[in-house]
Design an enzyme around this catalytic site. Structure first.
Site, short mmCIF file in Angstrom:
data_model
loop_
_atom_site.label_atom_id
_atom_site.label_comp_id
_atom_site.label_asym_id
_atom_site.label_seq_id
_atom_site.Cartn_x
_atom_site.Cartn_y
_atom_site.Cartn_z
N GLU A 32 5.86 -21.65 -12.66
CA GLU A 32 5.19 -20.34 -12.74
C GLU A 32 5.13 -19.64 -11.38
OE1 GLU A 32 1.33 -21.62 -13.90
OE2 GLU A 32 1.90 -22.02 -15.96
N PRO A 33 6.25 -19.29 -10.80
CA PRO A 33 6.19 -18.62 -9.50
C PRO A 33 5.69 -17.18 -9.64
CG PRO A 33 8.45 -18.70 -10.29
CD PRO A 33 7.64 -19.44 -11.30
N ARG A 71 -5.82 -9.02 1.06
CA ARG A 71 -5.47 -10.36 1.55
C ARG A 71 -5.92 -10.62 2.99
NH1 ARG A 71 -0.90 -12.17 2.05
NH2 ARG A 71 -1.38 -14.24 1.25
N TYR A 97 -8.49 -13.58 2.93
CA TYR A 97 -7.92 -14.88 3.32
C TYR A 97 -7.53 -14.92 4.80
CZ TYR A 97 -6.64 -14.75 -1.72
OH TYR A 97 -6.60 -14.64 -3.09
N CYS A 146 -16.16 1.19 4.44
CA CYS A 146 -17.36 0.91 5.25
C CYS A 146 -17.67 -0.58 5.28
CB CYS A 146 -18.54 1.71 4.69
SG CYS A 146 -18.22 3.45 4.83
N TYR A 153 -0.02 -9.79 -4.93
CA TYR A 153 -1.48 -9.78 -4.71
C TYR A 153 -1.88 -8.61 -3.80
CZ TYR A 153 -0.60 -14.37 -6.64
OH TYR A 153 -0.17 -15.39 -7.45
#
Ligand SMILES: Cc1ncc(COP(=O)(O)O)c(C=O)c1O
Length: 409
Positions: free
Chosen positions: A265-266, A304, A308, A334, A363
């Protein structure tokens, strides 16, 4: 910065033209790059069913392209299932791997006729009660996990995903009680993984575990293939990994009477490098310690970096001369965490210049929000020199969705 990888399909002149024609912020995708990544996967994993994890990017035009390349889809919500079917995927080419499903989720997936990966005794029990005699797949957590950030590690002792091996006897007894057949076994260990050995370390216990399931028809080893974001990162050796994975699959098939379908499932691998976020410099600001390059996109469009601490490569248009300054590319939201790139050595741009944030196809838009009441970006696709809008820019009404307010204006 050296020539960025997206230069061949999103050079400075094209970026400028696109920004003038469609405005910014703008997600730009390359069809040839996406197809190329699909081909690489198909070549590396012959005989394996590839199920694109559409959570990475569910733009319908990209989904159709993925389908035309011969991939199926991995879905995690009823609307992902619906959209995939509307984009022409066959239900047999879908798998469902949602987590903590509600009864409504379970009903919707069952109604669609899609094989479901269940990863708790609760959901197995509820599914069995509602759909006696059905076929199910189990998602397991065999303790090997990995990924680019703790938030994306989806296996191991701290993970909310997957059934523990010690739950198998109970899972089998629930299945038997409801006349269900356990026909699938699934795991997904995490995202953004570069080390082929980690996939193999995770695969071996999965293959061993499958021996305990005599009705098995589908063995799904999940996604997680990393793509390089930082200049010093090298691409995953997909072909090498593919040959080792498929060798194990084949060996396993040999010892079985029933044919087994192997799935992967890439998500990121298919779309990350096929997308870039184009944003315009609005505001330059120097404080005692920092240079801030304020742009018209931010964490609401590409979360991202904030979520992360992910690195995305950036190139500026035009590339200005002058001393490179340690700069922070920041958005209009903000939040002090609204940073797209930090501590990049960039000659001072001018307001009105563009920044291309690379490798933003996975993503990116998929995790975009309306935070601070701002529209999500438009999306365009470049194919054969032709540019098509594949998602129109949102306006105030799209975001607010309140007729009563409009009526009063
Ligand atoms: C079940 C499942 N499969 C596949 C993927 C895709 O992972 P990646 O985009 O790293 O390939 C994910 C991502 O979260 C997932 O949860």
């Amino acid at each position: 910065m050296n020539t960025p990888p997206w230069h061949s399909w999103l050079g400075p002149r094209r970026a400028r033209r696109l920004s003038e024609r469609f405005g910014t912020p703008l997600y730009v995708y390359s069809a040839p790059v996406l197809r190329n990544r699909c081909r690489a996967l198909l070549r590396a994993f012959p005989g394996v069913g590839l199920r694109y994890a559409m959570k990475a990017n569910s733009n319908p035009s990209l989904l159709r392209m993925v389908r035309s390349m011969g991939l199926g889809v991995d879905t995690v919500s009823p609307w992902e299932v619906q959209l995939a079917l509307e984009c022409g995927f066959r239900k047999a080419d879908l798998i469902y791997s949602g987590n903590n499903p509600s009864d409504d989720d379970l009903r919707a997936v069952h109604r669609a006729g899609v094989l479901i990966n269940l990863d708790s005794l609760s959901s197995l029990h509820r599914y069995g009660r509602m759909f006696r005699g059905s076929r199910v797949s189990l998602r397991v957590n065999l303790e090997v996990g990995g990924g680019h950030h703790p938030h994306v590690i989806t296996s191991g002792p701290d993970s909310k995903f997957g059934l523990a091996p010690e739950d198998l006897p109970e899972a089998k007894s629930i299945a038997a009680r409801h006349g269900m057949r356990i026909v699938g076994l699934h795991q997904h260990i995490g995202s953004g993984i570069f080390d082929p050995q980690l996939f193999l370390d995770a695969l071996d216990p999965l293959l061993a575990f499958s021996e305990a399931l005599p009705d098995l028809e589908v063995l799904d080893a999940g996604g997680g293939f990393g793509v390089p974001y930082r200049p010093e990162e090298s691409p995953l050796d997909l072909a090498g990994l593919g040959s080792r994975v498929t060798t194990r699959f084949r060996a396993m098939q040999k010892g079985r009477k029933k044919p087994l379908q192997f799935l992967l499932e890439p998500g990121r691998y298919v779309v990350a490098e096929a997308g870039a976020l184009l944003t315009q410099v609005t505001t330059l600001k120097r404080t005692r310690d920092r240079v801030f390059i304020g742009v018209d996109s931010g964490m609401h469009h590409l979360i991202r970096p904030a979520l992360y601490q992910s690195y995305h490569p950036v190139s500026m248009v035009p590339e200005r001369d002058g001393a490179a300054l340690r700069s922070f590319i920041v958005g209009p939201i903000c939040e002090s965490g609204d940073v797209l790139a930090e501590e990049r050595m960039i000659p001072m741009p001018e307001e009105g210049d563009l920044a291309i944030v690379g490798n933003a196809g996975a993503y990116g838009f998929a995790m975009a929000s309306h935070y601070n009441l701002r529209a999500r970006p438009a999306e365009v696709l470049i194919d054969n020199g032709k540019v098509t809008v594949i998602r129109a820019r949102e306006n105030y009404r799209d975001v607010i969705r309140r007729r009563d307010l409009r009526a009063k204006r």
